[in-house]
Write an enzyme that holds these catalytic residues in place. Structure first.
Site, PDB file in Angstrom:
ATOM      1  N   ASP A 302       0.845  -1.202   0.000  1.00 47.62           N
ATOM      2  CA  ASP A 302       0.000   0.000   0.000  1.00 47.62           C
ATOM      3  C   ASP A 302       0.883   1.255   0.000  1.00 47.62           C
ATOM      4  OD1 ASP A 302      -2.155   1.678  -0.077  1.00 47.62           O
ATOM      5  OD2 ASP A 302      -2.969   1.121   1.880  1.00 47.62           O
ATOM      6  N   HIS A 306       2.732  10.779  -0.682  1.00 48.82           N
ATOM      7  CA  HIS A 306       1.957  12.022  -0.638  1.00 48.82           C
ATOM      8  C   HIS A 306       2.895  13.210  -0.616  1.00 48.82           C
ATOM      9  CE1 HIS A 306      -2.045  10.381  -0.246  1.00 48.82           C
ATOM     10  NE2 HIS A 306      -1.667   9.586   0.738  1.00 48.82           N
TER      11      HIS A 306
HETATM   12  O1  DOR Z   1      -3.811   4.979   3.347  1.00 46.77           O
HETATM   13  C1  DOR Z   1      -4.255   4.830   2.229  1.00 46.77           C
HETATM   14  N1  DOR Z   1      -3.797   5.547   1.199  1.00 46.77           N
HETATM   15  N2  DOR Z   1      -5.259   3.957   2.041  1.00 46.77           N
HETATM   16  C2  DOR Z   1      -5.902   3.878   0.869  1.00 46.77           C
HETATM   17  O2  DOR Z   1      -6.803   3.081   0.764  1.00 46.77           O
HETATM   18  C3  DOR Z   1      -5.545   4.746  -0.265  1.00 46.77           C
HETATM   19  C4  DOR Z   1      -4.169   5.237  -0.146  1.00 46.77           C
HETATM   20  C5  DOR Z   1      -3.854   6.395  -1.036  1.00 46.77           C
HETATM   21  O3  DOR Z   1      -4.203   6.366  -2.220  1.00 46.77           O
HETATM   22  O4  DOR Z   1      -3.204   7.350  -0.584  1.00 46.77           O
HETATM   23 ZN    ZN Z   2      -7.023   0.802   0.422  1.00 45.66          ZN
END
Ligand code: DOR
Ligand code: ZN
EC number: 3.5.2.3
Length: 432
Positions: A302, A306
């Site tokens: 995951d 960001h």
């Molecule tokens: O923490 C997360 N970030 N969970 C998600 O389901 C999506 C992901 C994101 O796209 O940043």
């Molecule tokens: Zn997710």
């Protein structure tokens, strides 16, 4: 291409062995002397099949300020990965053949890891109408896995139709299990810590209720379902029971859910904000045991890069997600017994073979045998490293492990016999 000789690597189940690579494939495994071959001294290094990530957010197209296919796959190579599955929540969303083909092409052009696009289940991830699943499946990107990740496919009718559809061509749905009504406004795990901090809670039952429902829908339709980032002890129970009944269910767990707990939220540092949230110590223990046992099939990162402004702000305004690709191997080793106790065969199963099988990536997750594609990684089991965010290959910096000393380093990664990482450093020339 000149032959490549990996000298004295520690092969799982074989001990010190040489591996000869020719034209992108394994040519020979044994005791080899090859004149004229490029030689890599792998004495003391463990050879693993290249890691495979079922859950990577590459952010391209649309959020190239956070990550690109190029930077994300460089991070992947550095983490020992040879293949990543790219989540569909880009801008535009990967809900058409055009977008998934674009992502696959960017992956090929970058050359650091195979990029297998995941298609959206619903148009725009809106959970209303099915996306062009058939067109994506039959496109050049040959999409097999579909997910609205970031969002739950909450409508049971939509989920049923999606399962019926993918069943026709052997595909699967990867569900982000989060009953949206139960998590409205949620900021962290619901429990003692959220009560103390006064932050709205994300109850574990929001995940478990959807997993229970979707297990039933998968059994009813006879289709395959995969659960993303399983984070609670009860979810593990439900998946165990479903598997015992023969349901076509697979599941992944993220490194952060195997190591960190909701106690981290006390810092109010949004680097620890993630969806699903960090849970309790008791969940971590159950997830680790389930991974070892195989109720949870695979580790998936995951990896959620960001931009600074989306993380360096107050907790409630921050986006959920953390980096994963460059630290996943080390955290997996920690979760599976630490560098001295880890079973490398089990580690290879959970980080490479099983995810490759789930995603249908036949050229990956293969132990070295003559004829198979030379996709593997060499790790130093005795080395340690300290996570310095500025040194990461990812374009983003939101790692929760900054300053931590972690076990195990990736010394080299090979994609079809070509080094993407050598001596722990990314190779700049990747053209085949
Ligand atoms: O923490 C997360 N970030 N969970 C998600 O389901 C999506 C992901 C994101 O796209 O940043
Ligand atoms: Zn997710």
């Amino acid at each position: 291409m000149t032959d490549l000789l990996i000298k004295s690597a520690d092969l799982i189940g074989k001990g010190r062995t040489d591996v000869l690579v020719r034209d992108g494939r394994i040519a020979e495994v044994g005791s080899i002397s090859a004149k004229g071959a490029d030689t890599v001294d792998a004495d003391g290094l463990v050879l693993l099949p290249g890691l495979v990530d079922l859950h990577t957010h590459l952010r391209e197209p649309g959020r190239e300020d956070a990550e690109t296919v190029l930077t994300g796959t460089r991070a992947a190579a550095k983490g020992g990965y040879t293949a990543v599955c790219a989540m569909a929540n880009s801008y535009p969303v990967a809900d058409t053949a055009g977008v998934v083909e674009q992502v696959a092409a960017l992956g090929r052009a970058a050359g650091y890891a195979d990029v297998q696009p995941i298609g959206a289940v619903s148009v725009g991830l809106e959970g209303k109408r099915l996306a062009e699943i058939g067109a994506m499946a039959h496109s050049a990107a040959e999409v097999r896995m579909f997910s609205d990740d970031g969002h739950c496919v909450a409508d049971p009718v939509l989920m049923r139709r999606a399962l019926e559809y993918v069943k026709t061509f052997g595909g699967l749905i990867a569900q982000h299990a989060e009953e949206p009504r139960l998590t409205e406004g949620a900021q962290m795990n619901e429990g003692a810590v959220s009560a103390e901090l006064g932050l709205p809670g994300w109850p574990s039952v929001a995940e478990e209720a959807i997993i229970a429902r979707d297990v039933l829908l998968a059994e009813y339709t006879g289709a395959r379902i995969h659960f993303c980032h399983v984070s609670t002890a009860r979810s593990v129970d439900i998946i165990r029971e479903a598997k015992a009944r023969g349901a076509k269910v697979t599941a992944e767990v993220c490194p952060h859910h195997l190591l960190l707990t909701d106690e981290a939220a006390r810092s109010y540092d949004p680097v620890y904000k993630v969806n699903p949230p960090l849970r309790r110590e008791a969940d971590v223990a159950v997830l680790r045991a389930a991974l070892a046992e195989g109720v949870i099939d695979a580790v998936a990162t995951d990896h959620a890069p960001h931009a600074l402004q989306d993380k360096q702000c107050e907790w409630a305004a921050a986006r959920p997600g953390m980096l994963g690709l460059e630290t996943a191997l080390s955290i997996s080793v920690l979760a599976l017994g630490g560098p001295a106790g880890v079973d490398w065969d089990l580690l290879a199963e959970r980080t490479s073979r099983a995810p490759a099988r789930i995603a249908g990536l036949e050229a990956h997750g293969r132990d070295p045998r003559p004829g198979v594609e030379a996709n593997f990684t060499l790790v130093d089991p005795a080395a340690t490293w300290t996570v310095v965010p500025e040194d990461l290959a990812s374009l983003s910096r939101n790692t929760p492990y900054a300053g931590m000393e972690l076990p195990v380093t990736v010394q080299a990664t090979f994609l079809r016999g070509r080094a993407t990482v050598l001596n722990g450093k990314i190779e700049e020339e990747t053209t085949e």
